[in-house]
Design a protein around this motif. Sequence first.
Motif, PDB file in Angstrom:
ATOM      1  N   THR A 245       0.811  -1.198   0.000  1.00  0.00           N
ATOM      2  CA  THR A 245       0.000   0.000   0.000  1.00  0.00           C
ATOM      3  C   THR A 245       0.852   1.258   0.000  1.00  0.00           C
ATOM      4  O   THR A 245       1.814   1.395   0.731  1.00  0.00           O
TER       5      THR A 245
ATOM      6  N   ARG B 105      -5.342  -1.903  -8.461  1.00  0.00           N
ATOM      7  CA  ARG B 105      -4.930  -2.177  -7.093  1.00  0.00           C
ATOM      8  C   ARG B 105      -5.257  -3.628  -6.759  1.00  0.00           C
ATOM      9  O   ARG B 105      -6.332  -4.131  -7.106  1.00  0.00           O
ATOM     10  N   ARG B 106      -4.333  -4.285  -6.068  1.00  0.00           N
ATOM     11  CA  ARG B 106      -4.470  -5.708  -5.773  1.00  0.00           C
ATOM     12  C   ARG B 106      -5.071  -5.890  -4.379  1.00  0.00           C
ATOM     13  O   ARG B 106      -4.505  -5.441  -3.386  1.00  0.00           O
ATOM     14  N   ILE B 107      -6.212  -6.576  -4.326  1.00  0.00           N
ATOM     15  CA  ILE B 107      -6.963  -6.744  -3.089  1.00  0.00           C
ATOM     16  C   ILE B 107      -6.968  -8.209  -2.674  1.00  0.00           C
ATOM     17  O   ILE B 107      -7.213  -9.106  -3.488  1.00  0.00           O
TER      18      ILE B 107
ATOM     19  N   LEU C 247      -9.617  -1.866  -9.448  1.00  0.00           N
ATOM     20  CA  LEU C 247      -9.588  -2.697  -8.247  1.00  0.00           C
ATOM     21  C   LEU C 247      -9.782  -4.152  -8.646  1.00  0.00           C
ATOM     22  O   LEU C 247     -10.695  -4.466  -9.402  1.00  0.00           O
TER      23      LEU C 247
ATOM     24  N   ASP D 152      -2.144  -4.607  -2.224  1.00  0.00           N
ATOM     25  CA  ASP D 152      -2.286  -3.209  -1.828  1.00  0.00           C
ATOM     26  C   ASP D 152      -3.186  -3.064  -0.622  1.00  0.00           C
ATOM     27  O   ASP D 152      -3.138  -2.048   0.073  1.00  0.00           O
ATOM     28  N   LEU D 153      -4.026  -4.070  -0.375  1.00  0.00           N
ATOM     29  CA  LEU D 153      -4.975  -3.991   0.738  1.00  0.00           C
ATOM     30  C   LEU D 153      -5.512  -5.380   1.042  1.00  0.00           C
ATOM     31  O   LEU D 153      -5.700  -6.193   0.142  1.00  0.00           O
TER      32      LEU D 153
ATOM     33  N   ILE E  68     -13.046   0.596  -0.476  1.00  0.00           N
ATOM     34  CA  ILE E  68     -11.905  -0.229  -0.879  1.00  0.00           C
ATOM     35  C   ILE E  68     -10.894   0.604  -1.653  1.00  0.00           C
ATOM     36  O   ILE E  68      -9.682   0.507  -1.431  1.00  0.00           O
ATOM     37  N   ARG E  69     -11.377   1.443  -2.553  1.00  0.00           N
ATOM     38  CA  ARG E  69     -10.472   2.281  -3.359  1.00  0.00           C
ATOM     39  C   ARG E  69      -9.655   3.221  -2.464  1.00  0.00           C
ATOM     40  O   ARG E  69      -8.441   3.341  -2.616  1.00  0.00           O
TER      41      ARG E  69
ATOM     42  N   ALA F 257      -7.158   1.187  -0.374  1.00  0.00           N
ATOM     43  CA  ALA F 257      -6.075   0.641  -1.199  1.00  0.00           C
ATOM     44  C   ALA F 257      -5.054   1.703  -1.576  1.00  0.00           C
ATOM     45  O   ALA F 257      -3.910   1.393  -1.898  1.00  0.00           O
TER      46      ALA F 257
END
Length: 224
Positions: free
Chosen positions: A2, A13-15, A38, A58-59, A123-124, A127
């Motif tokens: 992050t 972004r990788r969740i 996302l 990232d989160l 989430i955005r 992240a």
Amino acid sequence: MTNDTPHCGSVPRRIGVVEDHAVAVAGLRQILADEPDLMIVAAATTVSELLAITTDLDLAMLDLRLPDGSSPIANVEQLRRAGIETLVFTSGDEPFMVRAAARAGVLGVVRKSERGEVVASAIRDAAMGRLVATMDWAAAIDADEDFAQVNLSPRQRDVLGLYASGEPAARVAKLSGLTEDTVNAYLGRIRQKYAEAGRPARTKTELYKRALEDGWLPIPRRRH
């Protein structure tokens, strides 16, 4: 990991998701299906399982009650050691667990019952390393003054964990290599610390609750 810098171009972004209900994971995938920035890249039922899959995230989205009985504090700390920040994704029906996660320093708390666009926005922001100031998260922070953390030594935590989980003092003494008088002295000091923090622990049931609240005991498993 992050950071505050948006991804370049179309790289999302990788969740990662830590959740033991497949329906909830499927719901998150559906919510993010129309969000090209996302992407859920891994899902697991425990933090350890998620980190075994990947730490390139990232989160992490974290449910508070997991099948391994792990505490929110321990899970958030484990993710942070891997360089991953956390957004809590919860039904919100257990306030003490939300408070525990808030104390551990999560980026925010979002309810599973929120509208899809609210969840995606949370989430955005998380992240990208931004705090997600929902009412649940703010309430947990505000309540923290009345829920002061009690600092126990490792030995005190061991004694509390054994005693609060149902063992009598004599058995705690045998398991911990202490005398029964020493165990009772530890328990007296533990009760005193909780009383000084404004969190009474006069009975064994109250000690059990305090041990759960502070992460010294595993969270009870769900009954299906």
